[in-house]
Motif scaffolding. Structure first.
Motif, PDB file in Angstrom:
ATOM      1  N   SER A 231     -16.707 -64.583  59.522  1.00 26.52           N
ATOM      2  CA  SER A 231     -16.258 -63.472  60.364  1.00 26.52           C
ATOM      3  C   SER A 231     -16.966 -63.534  61.716  1.00 26.52           C
ATOM      4  O   SER A 231     -18.178 -63.782  61.774  1.00 26.52           O
ATOM      5  CB  SER A 231     -16.559 -62.140  59.672  1.00 26.52           C
ATOM      6  N   ASP A 233     -17.944 -61.231  63.618  1.00 22.41           N
ATOM      7  CA  ASP A 233     -18.943 -60.192  63.844  1.00 22.41           C
ATOM      8  C   ASP A 233     -20.281 -60.510  63.187  1.00 22.41           C
ATOM      9  O   ASP A 233     -21.205 -59.696  63.237  1.00 22.41           O
ATOM     10  CB  ASP A 233     -18.430 -58.833  63.368  1.00 22.41           C
ATOM     11  N   THR A 235     -22.152 -62.925  64.247  1.00 26.67           N
ATOM     12  CA  THR A 235     -22.982 -63.288  65.388  1.00 26.67           C
ATOM     13  C   THR A 235     -23.576 -62.025  66.007  1.00 26.67           C
ATOM     14  O   THR A 235     -22.879 -61.032  66.208  1.00 26.67           O
ATOM     15  CB  THR A 235     -22.167 -64.050  66.436  1.00 26.67           C
ATOM     16  N   VAL A 236     -24.878 -62.087  66.289  1.00 30.38           N
ATOM     17  CA  VAL A 236     -25.582 -60.943  66.877  1.00 30.38           C
ATOM     18  C   VAL A 236     -26.009 -61.316  68.291  1.00 30.38           C
ATOM     19  O   VAL A 236     -26.641 -62.357  68.493  1.00 30.38           O
ATOM     20  CB  VAL A 236     -26.803 -60.555  66.029  1.00 30.38           C
ATOM     21  N   GLY A 264     -26.011 -57.640  58.870  1.00 32.52           N
ATOM     22  CA  GLY A 264     -24.623 -58.053  59.010  1.00 32.52           C
ATOM     23  C   GLY A 264     -24.195 -59.061  57.965  1.00 32.52           C
ATOM     24  O   GLY A 264     -23.099 -58.964  57.389  1.00 32.52           O
ATOM     25  N   HIS A 268     -21.557 -58.706  54.145  1.00 30.23           N
ATOM     26  CA  HIS A 268     -20.496 -59.622  53.732  1.00 30.23           C
ATOM     27  C   HIS A 268     -20.895 -60.441  52.502  1.00 30.23           C
ATOM     28  O   HIS A 268     -20.184 -61.375  52.119  1.00 30.23           O
ATOM     29  CB  HIS A 268     -20.145 -60.580  54.874  1.00 30.23           C
ATOM     30  N   ARG A 328     -28.637 -64.715  71.495  1.00 32.44           N
ATOM     31  CA  ARG A 328     -27.560 -64.699  70.504  1.00 32.44           C
ATOM     32  C   ARG A 328     -27.988 -65.463  69.268  1.00 32.44           C
ATOM     33  O   ARG A 328     -28.587 -66.540  69.370  1.00 32.44           O
ATOM     34  CB  ARG A 328     -26.287 -65.329  71.085  1.00 32.44           C
TER      35      ARG A 328
END
Length: 517
Positions: A231, A233, A235-236, A264, A268, A328
């Motif tokens: 997914s 999302d 990645t931060v 995160g 999942h 990131r």
């Protein structure tokens, strides 16, 4: 896989900071145990896992360094940058070890040997450290090959691993010492003997980690990656109004990013085993580093790697020309979340309170530095002050020697107060002579009176001891054995119990080491 290994990296990094020459006999200690030592120290019999006392008895001139993972990671950045300048896909396994997929780079530079020679030359020229290279199928086999400067042909990994000692399974950071000891007691001395067992027998007889070790012994990967679309999302990304240019700022940011990234993935049902850290500076420069992890990353482990990497970028000679404005975190390889075992108490109201307290302490560290917050840890030792070790907040809290036998250790209970500077005391017998103790643990006469730091003389109502403590190397250090006794003194209001200590010999100097309430 090609692995480039810098031998004894914790010792090399510590020596670079302290100015110790590379040829010196030196060792890095964590919790009074050797975690790494130089070749000169190994020639004297010093080895990983050895107690400090034993190591110094074998090598009296041993240079002692304290374990500092931040220092190791920060100083390793020039090595990783030198490898990255010649090959793509560089992954930092841990400070001292980097891995590179070999196929593309070897084809470009004219073969595996040419690639290895180029990387060794680049690291020695740009980072100024010695290194070795090994090539094999899989990270585990390639790491062992690097320690032997071996190039294992494709498909021959099992043959290469078979004669190696079973102790090779206990690599730094893997914590397989108990499993290795158990396999040795069962007569399995080599990786080949362990690999010959059926996997179903290993799964039924040994703990879960043994199945992973069995795969490594057979030359297989540690675990098959989770092959499914990730997914976006996961990645931060964090952007900063004020560019990051200081290490303490990076440490505070790393904690927050690590928690968000871990949360995160957990939502999942995933855990990360390969983490890409991307930094963009105010001038538009982009730095990328990939960390490969043997075990799935926790929130703290993620934060550690972000902090290490930022420190490496901000402190090297090839540092960016401007501060970092964007960080990131990308999960490049994930596994099922069942591979990450969380401890009891990781959820609920108590965990929330602990999390808030932890954030406050991290904030203090961000303002005052990483050495501004300590927590006490009860560790091994003979005296009350020796048994308390201060651990910086965020570092692993593990007492490595608390349950070991300590000859001369005081019996319970421990003193309630331990003065930072022990005051002197006059311990006299019935005729007014100073009480002395022999090396056989015998007092010249029972103590009769005690006066603390020039204060009033008090009569001794009872005493216990002595307990004798012998230094590890009295001949080399010039130290004498010491004796401890417990005394109860008569007082005007309440009786006073003290722990007294003095050197053994004709002129003892008694001091108050502790007070019992």
């Amino acid at each position: 896989m090609l692995v480039l290994w810098c031998p004894d990296w914790p010792v090399v990094a510590a020596g670079a900071c302290s100015g110790t020459p590379p040829s010196a006999a030196a060792a890095v200690f964590s919790g009074n145990r050797v975690v790494a030592c130089s070749a000169a120290a190994r020639r004297h019999g010093v080895g990983r896992g050895m107690r400090r006392r034993d190591a110094q008895s074998r090598c009296p001139e041993l240079v002692v360094h304290q374990h500092d993972p931040d220092r190791d990671a920060r100083l390793f950045e020039p090595v990783a940058a030198a490898v990255e300048g010649q090959a793509v896909g560089v992954e930092v396994v841990r400070p001292g070890v980097v891995a590179v997929p070999v196929d593309g780079a070897a084809a470009y530079f004219g073969g595996e040997e040419a690639l290895a020679e180029l990387l060794i030359t680049e690291v020695e020229a740009k980072a100024g450290v010695e290194c070795q290279v090994g090539i094999a199928d899989g990270l585990f086999a390639a790491t062992l090959a690097a320690r032997r400067s071996a190039f294992v042909p494709r498909g021959d990994t099992g043959t290469f691993l078979a004669p190696l000692s079973i102790a090779e399974l206990d690599q730094p950071g893997d914590d397989r010492g108990e499993l290795v000891g158990l396999l040795r007691r069962l007569g399995l001395r080599t990786l080949g003997a362990f690999a010959a067992l059926a996997e179903r027998d290993v799964a039924g007889r040994f703990p879960k980690d043994a199945v992973t070790a069995h795969r490594l012994a057979r030359g297989l990967s540690q675990r098959p990656p989770l092959r499914r679309a990730l997914s976006p999302d996961l990645t931060v990304t964090e952007e900063f109004d004020h560019p990051l240019s200081r290490i303490d700022e990076a440490a505070f940011v790393a904690k927050t990013l690590g928690e968000r990234f871990f949360a995160g993935l957990a939502n999942h049902g995933l855990a990360c085993t390969r983490l890409a850290i991307v930094a963009v500076t105010e001038a538009g420069e982009e730095r990328v580093r990939v960390w490969r992890c043997a075990e799935p990353l926790t929130a703290r482990a993620t934060a550690d790697r972000v902090r290490w990497q930022c420190e490496g970028w901000l402190t090297t000679r090839d540092r960016p020309s401007a501060g970092i404005v964007r960080l990131r975190l990308d999960p490049e390889e994930v596994v099922g979340g069942e591979a990450l075992q969380l401890q009891l108490g990781s959820m609920g109201r108590d965990a929330d309170a602990a999390e808030r307290a932890g954030r406050a302490l991290v904030r203090i560290q961000g303002l005052l530095g990483p050495d501004a917050v300590f927590t006490p840890l009860l560790d091994g030792g003979r005296g009350p002050a020796e048994r308390v070790r201060l651990v910086p907040w965020g570092e692993p809290r593990r007492a490595v020697a608390a349950d070991q036998p300590w000859p001369g250790r005081l019996p319970a209970p421990s003193p309630t107060r331990v003065p930072p500077t022990p005051p002197p005391a006059a311990v006299l017998d019935a005729v007014g002579d100073v009480v002395r103790c022999t090396e056989r643990g015998e007092l010249s006469y029972p103590p009769s009176t005690v006066a603390v730091d020039g204060g009033p003389t008090r009569r001794v109502l009872g005493s216990a001891g002595p307990w004798i403590v012998h230094p590890a190397l009295p001949a080399h250090r010039g130290e004498r054995p010491t004796a401890r006794i417990q005394v109860v003194l008569e007082g005007a209001e309440d009786d006073l119990a003290l722990l007294l200590r003095a050197t053994i010999g004709p002129d003892p100097e008694w001091r108050v080491e502790g007070v019992y309430d």
